[in-house]
Scaffold this active site. Structure first.
Site, short mmCIF file in Angstrom:
data_model
loop_
_atom_site.label_atom_id
_atom_site.label_comp_id
_atom_site.label_asym_id
_atom_site.label_seq_id
_atom_site.Cartn_x
_atom_site.Cartn_y
_atom_site.Cartn_z
NE ARG A 25 13.52 -55.67 1.99
CZ ARG A 25 14.70 -56.13 2.40
NH1 ARG A 25 15.38 -55.47 3.30
NH2 ARG A 25 15.19 -57.25 1.93
CB ILE A 51 19.13 -55.50 0.15
CG1 ILE A 51 18.41 -54.78 1.30
CG2 ILE A 51 18.12 -56.26 -0.69
CD1 ILE A 51 17.35 -53.76 0.82
CB SER A 52 20.38 -58.16 5.19
OG SER A 52 21.76 -57.97 5.04
CD GLN A 53 15.34 -63.42 6.70
OE1 GLN A 53 16.35 -63.58 7.39
NE2 GLN A 53 14.36 -64.28 6.66
#
Ligand code: SAM
Length: 228
Positions: A25, A51-53
């Site tokens: 990530r 950027i999503s959780q």
């Protein structure tokens, strides 16, 4: 990240867990966000986008129940992180991003990481990507005012879509499954929709919608989304 944020909150699909453990990530966040790359929330990636959780990525991916032969469409490439997770699980992934700078950056990174089965396209994902349809799974990673009809049309029979849809001050994450089509004769015999099916059931293509959880996403902007 995987143990505390994902497994602990009930994501149990081992293939999804393995993908989340494998994809780095930190490569998908800007240098200024490196220290926060594995924390429990969305992060800025530039251009006003995020950027999503990690939990949301894992949960949405699990809902798609991706098989190794599946062809997948993602709307909202952003950093390319979700696309990489999908690339670990599916045969082919098309991911579409409206902002050219983000799309170009994600395409370079995905190539660098060796994701030859992930194809990045710049454009309006509210219209889907009809040239590669139908898709076994569709994931929309921006909040929509309603479910774009183009995406429903591009979902294969037996396919699954996850999409956050406007609901008051947040979004409602919905799972939409395309059921086997109903013939015209069957439609006449069976005028009333079956329990659990939406009003869409009266048409030949049939879909089942399930509300999963409340969430917050950046807006889906485009012809079948919000006006930019
Ligand atoms: N999935 C991304 C990731 O893994 O980093 C996060 C996506 S971010 C929450 C939402 C993205 O959707 C933004 O990059 C935004 O530019 C994009 N977007 C918004 N409307 C779009 C549209 N109509 N077509 C394609 N992308 C769109």
């Amino acid at each position: 990240m995987v143990e505390e944020q994902i497994r602990a909150r009930g994501v149990a699909d081992e293939k999804v867990i393995a993908a989340m453990e494998k994809v780095p990530r930190h490569r998908f966040v800007p240098l200024s966000q490196q220290a926060a790359a594995y924390t429990d929330g969305p992060l800025p990636i530039g251009q006003g986008q995020t950027i999503s959780q990690p939990y949301m990525v894992a949960r949405m991916t699990e809902l798609l129940a991706i098989r190794p032969t599946d062809r997948v469409l993602e709307v909202g490439t952003g950093s390319g992180y979700q696309a990489a997770i999908l690339g670990e699980l599916a045969a082919e992934v098309w991911t579409i991003e409206r902002l050219g700078e983000l799309a170009d950056r994600a395409a370079l990174l995905l190539k660098d990481l060796g994701y030859t089965n992930v194809h990045v396209v710049t454009g309006d994902g509210t219209l889907g990507l009809p040239e590669h349809a139908p898709y076994d799974a569709i994931i929309v990673t921006a909040g929509a005012p309603s479910v774009p009809s183009a995406l429903l049309e591009q979902l294969a029979v037996g396919g699954r879509m996850v999409i956050p849809v406007h609901a008051g001050f947040a979004e409602d994450l919905r799972l939409i499954e395309r059921l086997p089509d109903r013939s015209a004769g069957e439609e006449q015999e069976e005028a009333a929709p079956a329990e659990g099916e939406t009003g869409r059931a009266s048409r030949r293509p049939r879909y089942r919608e399930t509300s999963i959880l409340s969430c917050a996403f950046v807006p889906l902007i485009g012809e079948q989304g919000y006006r930019g």
